[in-house]
Design a protein around this motif. Structure first.
Motif, PDB file in Angstrom:
ATOM      1  N   GLN A   1       0.858  -1.156  -0.009  1.00  0.00           N
ATOM      2  CA  GLN A   1       0.142   0.060   0.012  1.00  0.00           C
ATOM      3  C   GLN A   1       0.913   1.266  -0.135  1.00  0.00           C
ATOM      4  O   GLN A   1       0.485   2.221  -0.759  1.00  0.00           O
ATOM      5  CB  GLN A   1      -1.022   0.084   1.290  1.00  0.00           C
ATOM      6  N   LYS A   2       1.913   1.232   0.882  1.00  0.00           N
ATOM      7  CA  LYS A   2       3.027   2.102   0.858  1.00  0.00           C
ATOM      8  C   LYS A   2       3.279   2.662  -0.618  1.00  0.00           C
ATOM      9  O   LYS A   2       3.536   3.893  -0.934  1.00  0.00           O
ATOM     10  CB  LYS A   2       3.914   2.026   1.951  1.00  0.00           C
ATOM     11  N   ALA A   3       3.863   1.420  -1.197  1.00  0.00           N
ATOM     12  CA  ALA A   3       4.456   1.683  -2.504  1.00  0.00           C
ATOM     13  C   ALA A   3       3.515   2.505  -3.409  1.00  0.00           C
ATOM     14  O   ALA A   3       3.851   3.144  -4.332  1.00  0.00           O
ATOM     15  CB  ALA A   3       5.052   0.326  -2.856  1.00  0.00           C
ATOM     16  N   ILE A   4       2.372   1.903  -3.249  1.00  0.00           N
ATOM     17  CA  ILE A   4       1.356   2.536  -4.270  1.00  0.00           C
ATOM     18  C   ILE A   4       0.894   3.994  -3.948  1.00  0.00           C
ATOM     19  O   ILE A   4       1.164   4.844  -5.025  1.00  0.00           O
ATOM     20  CB  ILE A   4      -0.054   1.627  -4.237  1.00  0.00           C
ATOM     21  N   HIS A   5       0.915   4.193  -2.849  1.00  0.00           N
ATOM     22  CA  HIS A   5       0.738   5.513  -2.419  1.00  0.00           C
ATOM     23  C   HIS A   5       1.991   6.488  -2.933  1.00  0.00           C
ATOM     24  O   HIS A   5       1.710   7.790  -3.538  1.00  0.00           O
ATOM     25  CB  HIS A   5       0.491   5.903  -1.066  1.00  0.00           C
ATOM     26  N   ASP A   6       3.187   6.094  -2.737  1.00  0.00           N
ATOM     27  CA  ASP A   6       4.348   6.971  -3.117  1.00  0.00           C
ATOM     28  C   ASP A   6       4.573   6.948  -4.475  1.00  0.00           C
ATOM     29  O   ASP A   6       4.870   8.207  -4.807  1.00  0.00           O
ATOM     30  CB  ASP A   6       5.645   6.134  -2.565  1.00  0.00           C
ATOM     31  N   ALA A   7       3.948   6.074  -5.165  1.00  0.00           N
ATOM     32  CA  ALA A   7       4.386   6.268  -6.727  1.00  0.00           C
ATOM     33  C   ALA A   7       2.944   7.001  -7.454  1.00  0.00           C
ATOM     34  O   ALA A   7       3.176   7.732  -8.304  1.00  0.00           O
ATOM     35  CB  ALA A   7       4.393   4.839  -7.416  1.00  0.00           C
ATOM     36  N   LEU A   8       1.730   6.734  -6.917  1.00  0.00           N
ATOM     37  CA  LEU A   8       0.421   7.139  -7.566  1.00  0.00           C
ATOM     38  C   LEU A   8       0.017   8.586  -6.745  1.00  0.00           C
ATOM     39  O   LEU A   8      -0.861   9.203  -7.684  1.00  0.00           O
ATOM     40  CB  LEU A   8      -0.275   6.209  -7.505  1.00  0.00           C
ATOM     41  N   ASP A   9       0.367   8.694  -5.322  1.00  0.00           N
ATOM     42  CA  ASP A   9      -0.300   9.989  -5.160  1.00  0.00           C
ATOM     43  C   ASP A   9       0.100  11.224  -5.906  1.00  0.00           C
ATOM     44  O   ASP A   9      -0.693  12.055  -6.028  1.00  0.00           O
ATOM     45  CB  ASP A   9       0.310  10.265  -3.524  1.00  0.00           C
ATOM     46  N   PRO A  10       1.189  11.411  -6.175  1.00  0.00           N
ATOM     47  CA  PRO A  10       1.508  12.605  -7.244  1.00  0.00           C
ATOM     48  C   PRO A  10       1.018  12.729  -8.497  1.00  0.00           C
ATOM     49  O   PRO A  10       1.234  13.646  -9.299  1.00  0.00           O
ATOM     50  CB  PRO A  10       3.267  12.678  -7.307  1.00  0.00           C
ATOM     51  N   HIS A  11       0.360  11.437  -8.862  1.00  0.00           N
ATOM     52  CA  HIS A  11      -0.101  11.398 -10.413  1.00  0.00           C
ATOM     53  C   HIS A  11      -1.042  12.254 -10.770  1.00  0.00           C
ATOM     54  O   HIS A  11      -2.227  11.925 -10.015  1.00  0.00           O
ATOM     55  CB  HIS A  11      -0.278   9.834 -10.849  1.00  0.00           C
ATOM     56  N   PRO A  12      -1.087  13.067 -11.630  1.00  0.00           N
ATOM     57  CA  PRO A  12      -2.475  13.961 -11.888  1.00  0.00           C
ATOM     58  C   PRO A  12      -3.520  13.206 -12.254  1.00  0.00           C
ATOM     59  O   PRO A  12      -4.528  13.896 -12.045  1.00  0.00           O
ATOM     60  CB  PRO A  12      -1.668  15.064 -12.865  1.00  0.00           C
ATOM     61  N   ARG A  13      -3.396  12.323 -12.612  1.00  0.00           N
ATOM     62  CA  ARG A  13      -4.760  11.518 -13.246  1.00  0.00           C
ATOM     63  C   ARG A  13      -5.311  10.534 -12.221  1.00  0.00           C
ATOM     64  O   ARG A  13      -6.057   9.518 -12.458  1.00  0.00           O
ATOM     65  CB  ARG A  13      -4.350  10.956 -14.709  1.00  0.00           C
ATOM     66  N   VAL A  14      -4.566  10.305 -11.138  1.00  0.00           N
ATOM     67  CA  VAL A  14      -4.783   9.154 -10.245  1.00  0.00           C
ATOM     68  C   VAL A  14      -5.240   9.607  -9.048  1.00  0.00           C
ATOM     69  O   VAL A  14      -4.931  10.610  -8.402  1.00  0.00           O
ATOM     70  CB  VAL A  14      -3.584   8.161  -9.784  1.00  0.00           C
ATOM     71  N   THR A  15      -6.675   8.929  -8.482  1.00  0.00           N
ATOM     72  CA  THR A  15      -7.080   9.259  -7.135  1.00  0.00           C
ATOM     73  C   THR A  15      -6.995   8.107  -6.296  1.00  0.00           C
ATOM     74  O   THR A  15      -7.600   7.055  -6.939  1.00  0.00           O
ATOM     75  CB  THR A  15      -8.682   9.763  -7.431  1.00  0.00           C
ATOM     76  N   LEU A  16      -6.684   8.026  -5.044  1.00  0.00           N
ATOM     77  CA  LEU A  16      -6.702   7.133  -4.239  1.00  0.00           C
ATOM     78  C   LEU A  16      -7.316   7.360  -3.021  1.00  0.00           C
ATOM     79  O   LEU A  16      -7.325   8.337  -2.502  1.00  0.00           O
ATOM     80  CB  LEU A  16      -5.195   6.666  -3.584  1.00  0.00           C
ATOM     81  N   HIS A  17      -8.279   6.216  -2.547  1.00  0.00           N
ATOM     82  CA  HIS A  17      -8.973   6.351  -1.634  1.00  0.00           C
ATOM     83  C   HIS A  17      -8.627   5.166  -0.581  1.00  0.00           C
ATOM     84  O   HIS A  17      -8.835   4.093  -0.897  1.00  0.00           O
ATOM     85  CB  HIS A  17     -10.353   6.266  -1.834  1.00  0.00           C
TER      86      HIS A  17
END
Length: 232
Positions: free
Chosen positions: A178-194
């Motif tokens: 989960q941390k790897a996913i957040h670290d990689a995708l939180d900054p991505h402008p087209r991705v939303t994580l909940h």
């Protein structure tokens, strides 16, 4: 409202079985529903019919059609859960992406359908991520997708909106993943994580012991709003 159909696979591989639910009135757009490892069972058909009731044409392809066509399993039955794990081991995700491309082509062939979205669960959640990185899907949503942390090198290719629902107590996707996913995708402008605190894998199943009503209703509302924004 729904019916069993087949549609053409790519490269002349054959016909892919699926369940298609069609709205009674005008069609807003189309949504591909990728099941968990339990096949196009009653819960997945119910999800398709729910989308059709909101005006979307919804197609759930049989992702195991190459080696276990028509299988429907109940995750609350231990023997069927073990059977599902066996199918998961046989599944070729690269071929699964081709099947998603075939479904996109099939749905865009309908008059009046301009946009196609995808929502997937578990293994389907992984496929939602892969669809976002490898196809021209218009928007995709993944619920508790597995193995996404092992494919983050593809995130640069995400060109259309992607939403991922992540239960923090997922016993198949641990804290490091989960941390790897957040670290990689939180900054991505087209991705939303909940994140869904304390919830486990399968919390948004339509029926059965894994469902958490509050979490499922929140995630499903976010998904509906997401598709309304990006598909119309």
């Amino acid at each position: 409202m729904g019916e069993k159909i087949t549609f053409a696979a790519l490269d002349g591989e054959g016909e892919i079985p699926g369940y298609l639910a069609t709205p009674d009135g005008p069609i807003r757009a189309a949504i591909i529903v990728i099941p968990e490892i339990f096949g196009v069972n009653a819960g997945i058909r119910h999800k398709c019919e729910g989308w059709a009731a909101q005006g979307y044409m919804a197609l759930a392809p049989d992702i195991f059609w190459r080696f276990a066509p028509g299988v429907e399993l109940d995750p609350d039955v231990p023997e069927q859960m073990q059977e599902a794990f066996g199918y998961f081991q046989q599944y070729d995700a690269d071929k699964g992406v081709k099947d998603i491309e075939a479904a996109i082509r099939f749905l865009r062939g309908y008059e009046g359908i301009d946009k196609v979205g995808l929502v997937g669960f578990c293994l389907g959640g992984r496929m939602a991520y892969m669809a976002a990185t490898r196809t021209d899907i218009d928007a995709s949503v993944g619920y508790y997708g597995v193995m996404i942390d092992q494919m983050l090198n593809e995130s640069h290719a995400i060109a259309r909106p992607l939403m991922l629902h992540i239960p923090t107590a997922d016993h198949f996707v641990g804290p490091d993943a989960q941390k790897a996913i957040h670290d990689a995708l939180d900054p991505h402008p087209r991705v939303t994580l909940h994140d869904y605190e304390g919830l486990d894998h399968g919390f948004a199943a339509e029926m059965g012991n894994r469902r958490d009503d509050d979490g499922a209703e929140l995630a499903d509302r976010r998904t509906r709003d997401f598709f309304a924004q990006h598909l119309g």
